[in-house]
Design an enzyme around this catalytic site. Sequence first.
Site, PDB file in Angstrom:
ATOM      1  N   GLU A  17       0.823  -1.215   0.000  1.00  0.00           N
ATOM      2  CA  GLU A  17       0.000   0.000   0.000  1.00  0.00           C
ATOM      3  C   GLU A  17       0.856   1.263   0.000  1.00  0.00           C
ATOM      4  O   GLU A  17       0.519   2.254  -0.655  1.00  0.00           O
ATOM      5  CB  GLU A  17      -0.952   0.012   1.201  1.00  0.00           C
ATOM      6  CG  GLU A  17      -2.038  -1.057   1.130  1.00  0.00           C
ATOM      7  CD  GLU A  17      -2.982  -0.896  -0.066  1.00  0.00           C
ATOM      8  OE1 GLU A  17      -2.965   0.167  -0.709  1.00  0.00           O
ATOM      9  OE2 GLU A  17      -3.725  -1.850  -0.349  1.00  0.00           O
ATOM     10  N   TYR A 100      -6.250   6.729   3.770  1.00  0.00           N
ATOM     11  CA  TYR A 100      -6.461   5.666   2.793  1.00  0.00           C
ATOM     12  C   TYR A 100      -5.719   4.389   3.198  1.00  0.00           C
ATOM     13  O   TYR A 100      -6.307   3.295   3.253  1.00  0.00           O
ATOM     14  CB  TYR A 100      -6.004   6.074   1.380  1.00  0.00           C
ATOM     15  CG  TYR A 100      -5.801   4.842   0.526  1.00  0.00           C
ATOM     16  CD1 TYR A 100      -6.898   4.145   0.039  1.00  0.00           C
ATOM     17  CD2 TYR A 100      -4.528   4.309   0.315  1.00  0.00           C
ATOM     18  CE1 TYR A 100      -6.741   2.960  -0.671  1.00  0.00           C
ATOM     19  CE2 TYR A 100      -4.358   3.132  -0.388  1.00  0.00           C
ATOM     20  CZ  TYR A 100      -5.458   2.459  -0.875  1.00  0.00           C
ATOM     21  OH  TYR A 100      -5.308   1.280  -1.546  1.00  0.00           O
ATOM     22  N   ASP A 118      -9.979   5.706  -2.283  1.00  0.00           N
ATOM     23  CA  ASP A 118      -8.797   6.114  -3.032  1.00  0.00           C
ATOM     24  C   ASP A 118      -9.239   6.861  -4.280  1.00  0.00           C
ATOM     25  O   ASP A 118     -10.424   7.087  -4.488  1.00  0.00           O
ATOM     26  CB  ASP A 118      -7.938   4.891  -3.389  1.00  0.00           C
ATOM     27  CG  ASP A 118      -8.562   4.106  -4.529  1.00  0.00           C
ATOM     28  OD1 ASP A 118      -9.797   4.118  -4.638  1.00  0.00           O
ATOM     29  OD2 ASP A 118      -7.822   3.499  -5.312  1.00  0.00           O
ATOM     30  N   CYS A 173     -13.432   2.156 -15.305  1.00  0.00           N
ATOM     31  CA  CYS A 173     -13.808   3.565 -15.150  1.00  0.00           C
ATOM     32  C   CYS A 173     -12.546   4.405 -14.967  1.00  0.00           C
ATOM     33  O   CYS A 173     -12.354   5.086 -13.968  1.00  0.00           O
ATOM     34  CB  CYS A 173     -14.744   3.712 -13.953  1.00  0.00           C
ATOM     35  SG  CYS A 173     -15.600   5.300 -13.869  1.00  0.00           S
ATOM     36  N   CYS A 180     -16.597   2.301 -21.020  1.00  0.00           N
ATOM     37  CA  CYS A 180     -17.988   2.271 -20.569  1.00  0.00           C
ATOM     38  C   CYS A 180     -18.757   1.067 -21.104  1.00  0.00           C
ATOM     39  O   CYS A 180     -19.662   0.558 -20.450  1.00  0.00           O
ATOM     40  CB  CYS A 180     -18.688   3.569 -20.964  1.00  0.00           C
ATOM     41  SG  CYS A 180     -17.988   5.033 -20.168  1.00  0.00           S
ATOM     42  N   CYS A 183     -18.658  -1.663 -18.713  1.00  0.00           N
ATOM     43  CA  CYS A 183     -18.992  -1.325 -17.325  1.00  0.00           C
ATOM     44  C   CYS A 183     -20.294  -2.008 -16.882  1.00  0.00           C
ATOM     45  O   CYS A 183     -21.332  -1.873 -17.537  1.00  0.00           O
ATOM     46  CB  CYS A 183     -19.124   0.183 -17.175  1.00  0.00           C
ATOM     47  SG  CYS A 183     -19.501   0.681 -15.486  1.00  0.00           S
ATOM     48  N   CYS A 189     -25.333   5.073 -14.676  1.00  0.00           N
ATOM     49  CA  CYS A 189     -24.257   6.049 -14.468  1.00  0.00           C
ATOM     50  C   CYS A 189     -24.753   7.458 -14.790  1.00  0.00           C
ATOM     51  O   CYS A 189     -25.163   7.746 -15.910  1.00  0.00           O
ATOM     52  CB  CYS A 189     -23.057   5.709 -15.351  1.00  0.00           C
ATOM     53  SG  CYS A 189     -21.719   6.916 -15.234  1.00  0.00           S
TER      54      CYS A 189
END
Length: 290
Positions: A17, A100, A118, A173, A180, A183, A189
């Site tokens: 991380e 985060y 995030d 995304c 898209c 998606c 959306c």
Amino acid sequence: MPWRSAACPPWGVLVSEIMLQQTPVVRVLPVWEEWLRRWPEPADLAREPAGEAVRSWGRLGYPRRALRLHAAAVAIGQDHGGQVPADYAQLLSLPGVGSYTAAAVAAFAYGRRETVVDTNIRRVHARLFSGTALPSPALTAAEMRLAAGLLPDDAGTSVRWNASVMELGALVCTARAPKCSACPVRERCAWRAAGEPPPSYTPKGQAWHGTDRQVRGAVMAVLRLADAPIPAEMFQQAPADLGFEASGIGVPLAALHRLNSAPEQLERALAGLLEDGLTELHQGGYRLPG
DNA sequence: CACACGTGGTA
DNA sequence: TTACCAAGTGT
């Protein structure tokens, strides 16, 4: 990714991380493998000089992260019995761990129910619910409330939710040229329904050429390869005058010289690195912290 | 809250 | 070639 494996220890998750902060996965992977092989537990890193962490950070960027990760390893040994803490507040107290990373480690290493937010998740939410191409420049309290309200109640499901929304943002995304058609939630959306309006603001790119940052980076590149302290004068001279322009440390030294930065800028960069603890003075020269 | 902080890939 | 951008944090 290996840090999403059930076999990955919390330490591996924490290291990943920190490395992933502003750095793409593909560049993190090989360095992460090397770190975990070399330092399987926080204590293994903690007994090294901080400079070793900075050196083996390589070219991941933002080397202060390496310094903070080393400091976090020391703190884990001193304050947490050598175990990466599972509690959000305790994680947050570690150097280099912000909101985060604290949430991500608690969730992905320990299965806790945490609101992970995030840049990917922010972008997905901005498009899906606000109908805007990009989230605002700074994380807002409203965004945190939205994400918290969306989070599934069950801890196990919440972990998958966090990972899934993050992946959706990272792979589908995306910031530029989102896919898209692939998606799963394109039909609901808000951004798509609004005709995919462009961003209302243009993100101001980070300056690089001619900045102190560029000089700091060039200095660090030299010091990562140096096996002895480098006198300040050596940063000023043309590498040809030094007799080793073609190999080893001569390469980054030449790169630094090519920047043709003003003497006061180099001075500022060196002072800044010293101030940040990324370098130290030893025997009349600069080196990574021993 | 705006800003500083590395690096390399991609369009 | 330029500019954006990648799983942020600390001040």
